[in-house]
Design an enzyme around this catalytic site. Sequence first.
Site, PDB file in Angstrom:
ATOM      1  N   GLU A   1      33.618  34.407  65.043  1.00 39.01           N
ATOM      2  CA  GLU A   1      34.882  34.271  64.295  1.00 39.01           C
ATOM      3  C   GLU A   1      34.669  34.504  62.805  1.00 39.01           C
ATOM      4  O   GLU A   1      35.505  35.104  62.126  1.00 39.01           O
ATOM      5  CB  GLU A   1      35.464  32.878  64.505  1.00 39.01           C
ATOM      6  CG  GLU A   1      36.006  32.654  65.898  1.00 39.01           C
ATOM      7  CD  GLU A   1      36.337  31.182  66.124  1.00 39.01           C
ATOM      8  OE1 GLU A   1      37.522  30.848  66.136  1.00 39.01           O
ATOM      9  OE2 GLU A   1      35.414  30.359  66.272  1.00 39.01           O
TER      10      GLU A   1
ATOM     11  N   SER B   1      32.923  20.786  69.174  1.00 38.36           N
ATOM     12  CA  SER B   1      34.059  20.199  68.479  1.00 38.36           C
ATOM     13  C   SER B   1      33.749  18.736  68.230  1.00 38.36           C
ATOM     14  O   SER B   1      33.086  18.077  69.043  1.00 38.36           O
ATOM     15  CB  SER B   1      35.301  20.336  69.355  1.00 38.36           C
ATOM     16  OG  SER B   1      36.229  19.326  69.037  1.00 38.36           O
TER      17      SER B   1
ATOM     18  N   LYS C   1      33.952  21.428  74.368  1.00 41.62           N
ATOM     19  CA  LYS C   1      34.077  22.691  73.644  1.00 41.62           C
ATOM     20  C   LYS C   1      32.755  23.324  73.221  1.00 41.62           C
ATOM     21  O   LYS C   1      31.818  22.645  72.837  1.00 41.62           O
ATOM     22  CB  LYS C   1      34.903  22.467  72.370  1.00 41.62           C
ATOM     23  CG  LYS C   1      36.323  22.113  72.640  1.00 41.62           C
ATOM     24  CD  LYS C   1      37.190  23.316  72.722  1.00 41.62           C
ATOM     25  CE  LYS C   1      37.689  23.660  71.337  1.00 41.62           C
ATOM     26  NZ  LYS C   1      38.606  24.797  71.414  1.00 41.62           N
TER      27      LYS C   1
ATOM     28  N   GLN D   1      33.657  47.666  34.498  1.00 38.53           N
ATOM     29  CA  GLN D   1      32.721  46.545  34.635  1.00 38.53           C
ATOM     30  C   GLN D   1      33.064  45.722  35.888  1.00 38.53           C
ATOM     31  O   GLN D   1      32.216  45.031  36.432  1.00 38.53           O
ATOM     32  CB  GLN D   1      32.824  45.675  33.379  1.00 38.53           C
ATOM     33  CG  GLN D   1      31.946  44.469  33.365  1.00 38.53           C
ATOM     34  CD  GLN D   1      31.882  43.868  31.971  1.00 38.53           C
ATOM     35  OE1 GLN D   1      31.420  44.495  31.031  1.00 38.53           O
ATOM     36  NE2 GLN D   1      32.378  42.649  31.827  1.00 38.53           N
TER      37      GLN D   1
ATOM     38  N   ASN E   1      26.874  53.371  28.682  1.00 37.65           N
ATOM     39  CA  ASN E   1      27.735  53.968  29.707  1.00 37.65           C
ATOM     40  C   ASN E   1      26.938  54.726  30.759  1.00 37.65           C
ATOM     41  O   ASN E   1      27.182  54.587  31.960  1.00 37.65           O
ATOM     42  CB  ASN E   1      28.766  54.893  29.050  1.00 37.65           C
ATOM     43  CG  ASN E   1      29.682  54.130  28.116  1.00 37.65           C
ATOM     44  OD1 ASN E   1      29.641  52.898  28.096  1.00 37.65           O
ATOM     45  ND2 ASN E   1      30.493  54.831  27.359  1.00 37.65           N
TER      46      ASN E   1
ATOM     47  N   SER F   1      29.259  40.148  31.287  1.00 39.61           N
ATOM     48  CA  SER F   1      29.141  40.556  32.695  1.00 39.61           C
ATOM     49  C   SER F   1      27.825  40.076  33.305  1.00 39.61           C
ATOM     50  O   SER F   1      27.409  40.557  34.357  1.00 39.61           O
ATOM     51  CB  SER F   1      29.245  42.075  32.799  1.00 39.61           C
ATOM     52  OG  SER F   1      28.372  42.693  31.874  1.00 39.61           O
TER      53      SER F   1
ATOM     54  N   TYR G   1      34.477  56.546  30.217  1.00 34.05           N
ATOM     55  CA  TYR G   1      34.206  55.146  30.526  1.00 34.05           C
ATOM     56  C   TYR G   1      35.340  54.259  30.014  1.00 34.05           C
ATOM     57  O   TYR G   1      35.875  54.469  28.930  1.00 34.05           O
ATOM     58  CB  TYR G   1      32.868  54.697  29.891  1.00 34.05           C
ATOM     59  CG  TYR G   1      32.600  53.221  30.141  1.00 34.05           C
ATOM     60  CD1 TYR G   1      32.033  52.796  31.328  1.00 34.05           C
ATOM     61  CD2 TYR G   1      32.972  52.262  29.204  1.00 34.05           C
ATOM     62  CE1 TYR G   1      31.823  51.446  31.577  1.00 34.05           C
ATOM     63  CE2 TYR G   1      32.763  50.912  29.440  1.00 34.05           C
ATOM     64  CZ  TYR G   1      32.192  50.505  30.628  1.00 34.05           C
ATOM     65  OH  TYR G   1      32.001  49.179  30.867  1.00 34.05           O
TER      66      TYR G   1
ATOM     67  N   THR H   1      42.331  48.679  79.183  1.00 34.16           N
ATOM     68  CA  THR H   1      43.177  49.335  78.188  1.00 34.16           C
ATOM     69  C   THR H   1      44.340  48.364  78.011  1.00 34.16           C
ATOM     70  O   THR H   1      44.749  47.698  78.970  1.00 34.16           O
ATOM     71  CB  THR H   1      43.693  50.708  78.655  1.00 34.16           C
ATOM     72  OG1 THR H   1      44.479  50.511  79.829  1.00 34.16           O
ATOM     73  CG2 THR H   1      42.552  51.663  78.986  1.00 34.16           C
ATOM     74  N   HIS H   2      44.834  48.245  76.787  1.00 34.21           N
ATOM     75  CA  HIS H   2      45.878  47.249  76.464  1.00 34.21           C
ATOM     76  C   HIS H   2      45.412  45.834  76.804  1.00 34.21           C
ATOM     77  O   HIS H   2      46.235  44.953  77.071  1.00 34.21           O
ATOM     78  CB  HIS H   2      47.193  47.530  77.204  1.00 34.21           C
ATOM     79  CG  HIS H   2      47.629  48.954  77.152  1.00 34.21           C
ATOM     80  ND1 HIS H   2      48.475  49.451  76.197  1.00 34.21           N
ATOM     81  CD2 HIS H   2      47.284  50.012  77.945  1.00 34.21           C
ATOM     82  CE1 HIS H   2      48.672  50.754  76.401  1.00 34.21           C
ATOM     83  NE2 HIS H   2      47.945  51.123  77.442  1.00 34.21           N
TER      84      HIS H   2
END
Length: 476
Positions: free
Chosen positions: A296, A283, A289, A328, A116, A29, A323, A161-162
């Site tokens: 995003e 772009s 653009k 892990q 543990n 690990s 445990y 709204t909406h």
Amino acid sequence: MESSKNKSKLWGGRFEGQTSTLVEEFTQSLDYDSLLYAQDIAGSRAHARMLAMQGVLGSDEAMKIIAGLDQIQEEIESGNFLWNQELEDVHMNIEKRLTELIGPLGQKLHTGRSRNDQVALDFRLFTTSALTLWQEELLSLIRTFTDQARKNVDVILPGYTHLQPAQPVSLAQHLLAYVQMFKRDFERVGDALKRTKVSPLGAAALAGTTYPLDPQQVSHEVGFKDVFSNSMDAVSDRDFVLEGLFSGSVIMTHLSRFCEEIIIWSNPGFGFILLPDAYSTGSSIMPQKKNPDVAELIRGKTGSVYGRLVSLLTTMKALPLAYNRDMQEDKGPFMEAHKTVLSSLKIMTGMVSALKFDSLAMEKALKSGFLNATEMADYLTSKGMPFRQAHHVTGKLVSFAEKKGAGLEDIDLADMKKFSDLFEEDIFRVLDYKEAVNRRNTPGGTGPESIAVQIRDIGEWVDIQVKSGKCGDSLG
Ligand code: ARG
């Protein structure tokens, strides 16, 4: 298949067969838990000191162990530590090196302890640092949103709204809605922190131990207040990681909602904001653009944080006490989510402070969306017309104005009177967008007096958090 001798392993006593390299790679690990070295060493220092105080180790022995641990920390931080995958994890790498450095005494450190309870403590310390950093960033973000709100109390835009134009609101009111979300996030993280800062050391493998340990002393020394109440729960509890991941998921939800607004508002159809150059890209083919990539990406990365929450929930589901090695698999999801949450918060703060709002575009959108229609209906109601009828008459006037390509406020009084003789000259003041906003001073409303109260309250709340230092105890 290649194999290595189990003799070299710290748990190799009862093993005669060998571990294959593939199994070694699969079970190790280090990829994630080597990042817990500072927490592991801090926990071991506290454990050694406590063992000495309880007479389990001599105080000179504890001092030698601590000096060895200090040297290991230095080796790791200067890049001079040789991590060995055969030794599986951070705990055994450090213990092995300690024994190399100070001889058989190094083997006494693990007295009364198991990996543990050791790993549970390490990860609680790590999670505490991470959540504390989130809180610090949330405060910066809250301050930045509040600063923008303060500058934009007089800017009016359509509230939706909406995603359909609904009623005019102050831009400050819109921004302060996010401040409330981030304030709840801060408190949610603080609440998770309370349950994270509980030391499990002393639970040993699962049943506690026969050595006269003092778990409270260890807890205090690592900066926690509380200790576990049940040894089996202490080594098998990962609620604190889940709560961290959940709080992080909600933070990302809030960030992604504002990202969506940035994306919509920067669309030329809206044009409410000018994207700062530093937070957008062009772009390679379309010269006109300007893309909201940063917004995003925060929106997109939200999915990976949710995924990590679900991943750990699924890992923990149906695990018998106590445990299990499955656990892990807690570190990767949390560490990756932590990186995403922290960088998203930082980037959002920078982006919001650089946003420029176009109040003219917002005003244009108010007009074309008939955002004062509710005001007209309320006006007729105040003159005695039943609300349903007022709603209907106003609807007819909206349709009339729409055909003329005008706003309600552009219709002549004489034309209005054709729909209802209740209209008088005072309607024009009522239809004014700014007036509509200014009238809404009920607590929490969008009116300027309500906004001033909101800004004052949040400022006081931020000051209290900073002064109480609740978010300033990052464990490095
Ligand atoms: N690497 C392990 C983990 O992260 C450490 C604990 C291992 N304990 C054990 N009994 N195998 O969970």
